[in-house]
Design a protein around this motif. Sequence first.
Motif, mmCIF file in Angstrom:
data_model
loop_
_atom_site.group_PDB
_atom_site.id
_atom_site.type_symbol
_atom_site.label_atom_id
_atom_site.label_comp_id
_atom_site.label_asym_id
_atom_site.label_seq_id
_atom_site.Cartn_x
_atom_site.Cartn_y
_atom_site.Cartn_z
ATOM 1 N N SER A 34 0.829 -1.200 0.000
ATOM 2 C CA SER A 34 0.000 0.000 0.000
ATOM 3 C C SER A 34 0.865 1.252 0.000
ATOM 4 C CB SER A 34 -0.923 -0.003 1.221
ATOM 5 O OG SER A 34 -0.154 0.003 2.412
ATOM 6 N N ARG B 118 0.450 -7.641 0.390
ATOM 7 C CA ARG B 118 -0.171 -8.904 0.005
ATOM 8 C C ARG B 118 0.770 -9.642 -0.929
ATOM 9 N NH1 ARG B 118 -5.713 -7.973 -2.886
ATOM 10 N NH2 ARG B 118 -5.883 -6.136 -1.567
ATOM 11 N N LYS C 297 0.043 2.104 -8.917
ATOM 12 C CA LYS C 297 -1.411 2.280 -8.934
ATOM 13 C C LYS C 297 -1.745 3.486 -8.072
ATOM 14 C CE LYS C 297 -5.429 0.060 -6.858
ATOM 15 N NZ LYS C 297 -5.519 1.061 -5.787
ATOM 16 N N ILE D 141 -4.559 1.948 -1.703
ATOM 17 C CA ILE D 141 -4.817 0.517 -1.523
ATOM 18 C C ILE D 141 -4.101 -0.305 -2.585
ATOM 19 C CG2 ILE D 141 -6.593 -1.259 -1.294
ATOM 20 C CD1 ILE D 141 -6.674 0.969 0.809
ATOM 21 N N ASN D 142 -3.438 -1.368 -2.149
ATOM 22 C CA ASN D 142 -2.774 -2.215 -3.127
ATOM 23 C C ASN D 142 -3.770 -3.174 -3.766
ATOM 24 O OD1 ASN D 142 -3.034 -4.521 -1.429
ATOM 25 N ND2 ASN D 142 -1.225 -3.899 -0.315
ATOM 26 N N SER D 143 -3.331 -3.849 -4.798
ATOM 27 C CA SER D 143 -4.214 -4.726 -5.563
ATOM 28 C C SER D 143 -3.398 -5.838 -6.192
ATOM 29 C CB SER D 143 -4.927 -3.915 -6.656
ATOM 30 O OG SER D 143 -5.594 -4.771 -7.574
ATOM 31 N N ASN D 144 -4.027 -6.990 -6.384
ATOM 32 C CA ASN D 144 -3.370 -8.068 -7.109
ATOM 33 C C ASN D 144 -3.874 -8.176 -8.550
ATOM 34 O OD1 ASN D 144 -5.902 -9.033 -6.598
ATOM 35 N ND2 ASN D 144 -5.275 -10.968 -5.709
ATOM 36 N N TYR D 145 -4.628 -7.177 -8.995
ATOM 37 C CA TYR D 145 -5.219 -7.181 -10.333
ATOM 38 C C TYR D 145 -4.394 -6.281 -11.241
ATOM 39 C CZ TYR D 145 -8.949 -6.843 -13.836
ATOM 40 O OH TYR D 145 -9.676 -6.905 -14.983
ATOM 41 N N ASP E 264 -5.415 -2.796 -12.604
ATOM 42 C CA ASP E 264 -5.562 -1.650 -11.708
ATOM 43 C C ASP E 264 -4.348 -0.727 -11.770
ATOM 44 O OD1 ASP E 264 -7.289 -3.368 -8.976
ATOM 45 O OD2 ASP E 264 -8.063 -2.277 -10.722
ATOM 46 N N TYR E 265 -3.257 -1.218 -12.357
ATOM 47 C CA TYR E 265 -1.998 -0.490 -12.341
ATOM 48 C C TYR E 265 -1.811 0.316 -13.624
ATOM 49 C CZ TYR E 265 -0.879 -3.045 -8.139
ATOM 50 O OH TYR E 265 -0.910 -3.539 -6.865
#
Length: 124
Positions: A52, A59, A99, A103-107, A110-111
């Motif tokens: 994040s 994650r 991104k 909030i971080n993301s694994n998708y 989103d980046y």
Amino acid sequence: QLQLVESGGGLVQPGGSLRLSCAASGFTLDYYAIGWFRQAPKKEREFVAAISRSGGTRRYADSVKGRFTISRDNAKNMVYLQMNSLKPEDTADYYCAAKMGPINSNYRYDYTYWGQGTQVTVSS
């Protein structure tokens, strides 16, 4: 010009370690969550780790959990991926991506910003 540049890849034996770095230029990483992704030959790009904006939430993909650690140093405008206990299946090109937002993301979609990648080869 907004750029992300990865470094630190190379050839390492199974069980070895590498630390990848992601440097930002043209913008400050303070406003971005950062992810690491990888792509092996003939495979889809896959999520590895994300952090994040504040660094408080991280994650990991199940395949690297317990072996890889993502961290960031906003003062230096850098993000790192410490990779330990490397396996041949970790061989891939590794990419960092930014991104907007906390909030971080694994998708991957989103980046917004992506580096050119650094190659990691794990082989004896």
